[in-house]
Design an enzyme around this catalytic site. Structure first.
Site, short mmCIF file in Angstrom:
data_model
loop_
_atom_site.label_atom_id
_atom_site.label_comp_id
_atom_site.label_asym_id
_atom_site.label_seq_id
_atom_site.Cartn_x
_atom_site.Cartn_y
_atom_site.Cartn_z
N ASP A 94 -17.89 16.29 25.75
CA ASP A 94 -16.50 16.13 25.31
C ASP A 94 -16.45 15.41 23.96
OD1 ASP A 94 -13.59 16.31 26.09
OD2 ASP A 94 -13.77 14.16 25.69
N ARG A 95 -15.78 16.03 22.99
CA ARG A 95 -15.72 15.51 21.63
C ARG A 95 -14.93 14.23 21.56
NH1 ARG A 95 -16.42 19.85 24.08
NH2 ARG A 95 -14.25 20.41 23.86
N THR A 96 -13.77 14.23 22.22
CA THR A 96 -12.95 13.01 22.20
C THR A 96 -13.70 11.87 22.88
OG1 THR A 96 -10.78 14.02 21.93
CG2 THR A 96 -10.85 11.98 23.21
N CYS A 150 -12.39 24.47 17.31
CA CYS A 150 -12.11 23.21 17.99
C CYS A 150 -11.91 22.19 16.87
CB CYS A 150 -13.27 22.78 18.88
SG CYS A 150 -13.10 21.09 19.54
N ASN A 151 -10.69 21.66 16.76
CA ASN A 151 -10.43 20.70 15.68
C ASN A 151 -11.26 19.44 15.83
OD1 ASN A 151 -7.84 21.61 13.98
ND2 ASN A 151 -7.56 22.30 16.07
N THR A 152 -11.34 18.93 17.06
CA THR A 152 -12.04 17.65 17.25
C THR A 152 -13.52 17.78 16.89
OG1 THR A 152 -10.54 17.40 19.15
CG2 THR A 152 -12.20 15.69 18.85
N ALA A 153 -14.11 18.94 17.15
CA ALA A 153 -15.52 19.15 16.80
C ALA A 153 -15.75 19.03 15.30
CB ALA A 153 -15.99 20.53 17.30
N CYS A 200 -4.96 21.06 17.77
CA CYS A 200 -5.94 21.14 18.85
C CYS A 200 -5.80 22.55 19.40
CB CYS A 200 -5.65 20.11 19.94
SG CYS A 200 -6.58 20.46 21.47
#
Lengths: 253, 253
Positions: free
Chosen positions: B55-57, B90-93, B204
């Site tokens: 999980d990136r977050t 995936c923005n967080t990635a 996201c």
């Protein structure tokens, strides 16, 4: 369904692009078919979407190049890159299934047999199934032979109606939201129902794309894309991907 | 858009699975973004959907394993298998974009910069953008820094509202059709609009999945998934895939 952790499970391989909208629909149905609460519950999936594969119907009616070698090459790439099982979300491409299977060691699921079995579970005793498919699938007798193996007949559209079905399939390839295509296919379902079909097979992966959201269909329509998605998810959730994890290690090297 | 035949064009690589429904949505948007009448007009696309990536977050708020090495390994596999360009839906990635880029020779598009540029084209003079994103994207200041580079401010939800947005994103991962998630996200758009946002960024990739079909949003919402799909299709239609064809030859060997 299984005690395997997601990262221990087999990697699903998808040999797609026939057409690309149908492959997008297939992957969405793989995701829907997976019981999951978080990303990490889903199987890893490698999708080779190759819309440049020669037209399957073109080859089967004798007017185009043979797609077999390119299908086989795609399957080999998927296997080499870690896929432990391969699904081919294109009914017509199943005319070349022996060639695809001969190219790899991993299992390649049979969408036509999976769909036939689902239809036979649904049919009332004495009931008959109807088929909507490409000229190529009809010419190759893929569903006809699959049903004949079980002693079951199969209704197909008349010659003129079949021309309209094929035209609708081509329209969906140009415009996945074509209203004209959806209307033609709804009429074809109604015709088959009138001729006695208790269930109609959406036996081309463009058809469920066109019929997404259609209401008031004359009889239940079995979505071959969804049946194959459910079959490959069942496979992945119950098979270990240990060899694929070694493969992943190799990528990292 | 290009004189290249489809089978001469670059192969698109997709490093996805974060989440899988968002990757299905991304591929559907690649297909929609391509001007095409038949299968053979579409670019070839290789999609590695790896939902087992940590999980990136979780990593960015300091409570989970680092996803960088697995992202880098996936990118290397895509490159080795023939991808000429990589998109990461995936923005967080994108907090790990330097690590992904360092792993490969081929270009890796930047979803955050592409989305910022689209938003800046849309904003009225003096207008401000609002952001809906994961805790990880906010914590890593991905959009904040991208907008600051252009001297533009960015509105984010209040602490409490941000908690609800993150909860909605998690709900979508468990149920892409969650009505509760859609409602939370619509409210968050309305709040940002009330605070002065003229445009809101769906920053996201789960958010456009949740908002598919939502009507009556307070202000225009820019779909980062769609922006990235359009960018990678533009890239593929204008770049030759000669090296990839050699790669394909290699698969056939």
């Amino acid at each position: 369904m299984s005690e395997l952790r997601a990262d221990q499970r087999a990697v699903i391989g998808v040999l797609g692009g026939m057409g690309p909208a149908a492959t997008a629909d297939f992957y969405a149905k793989i995701v829907q078919a997976t019981p999951a609460q978080r990303d990490q519950d889903h199987p890893r999936t490698l999708i080779w979407s190759d819309p440049s594969i020669p037209d399957r119907t073109g080859a089967l009616i004798g007017s185009g190049p043979h797609p077999g070698p390119q299908l086989a090459a795609g399957a080999r790439m998927l296997e080499r890159s870690g896929a432990a099982v391969i699904a081919v979300p294109c009914n017509t491409a199943h005319a070349f299934l022996p060639e695809i299977r001969a190219a790899v060691q991993v299992p390649v699921l049979d969408m036509v047999l999976e769909t036939r079995d689902r239809v036979l579970e649904m049919l009332a005793p004495g009931g008959r199934a109807g088929l909507l498919a490409t000229h190529g699938t009809i010419r190759a007798r893929l569903y006809e032979q699959a049903f004949a193996q079980r002693g079951e007949p199969l209704l197909a559209p008349s010659g003129e109606q079949q021309e309209r079905v094929m035209e609708a399939i081509r329209q969906v390839k140009g415009d996945p939201e074509s209203a004209a295509a959806a209307q033609t296919l709804c009429s074809a379902v109604a015709d088959l129902a009138e001729r006695g079909a208790g269930v109609v097979i959406a036996g081309c992966t463009e058809i469920p794309v066109a019929l997404a959201g259609a209401v008031g269909l004359a009889v239940p329509v079995v979505d071959s894309t969804e049946v194959l998605a459910q079959a490959v998810v069942r496979w992945a959730l119950s098979h270990s991907g240990r060899e694929q994890d070694e493969e992943t290690e190799r990528w990292s090297a």
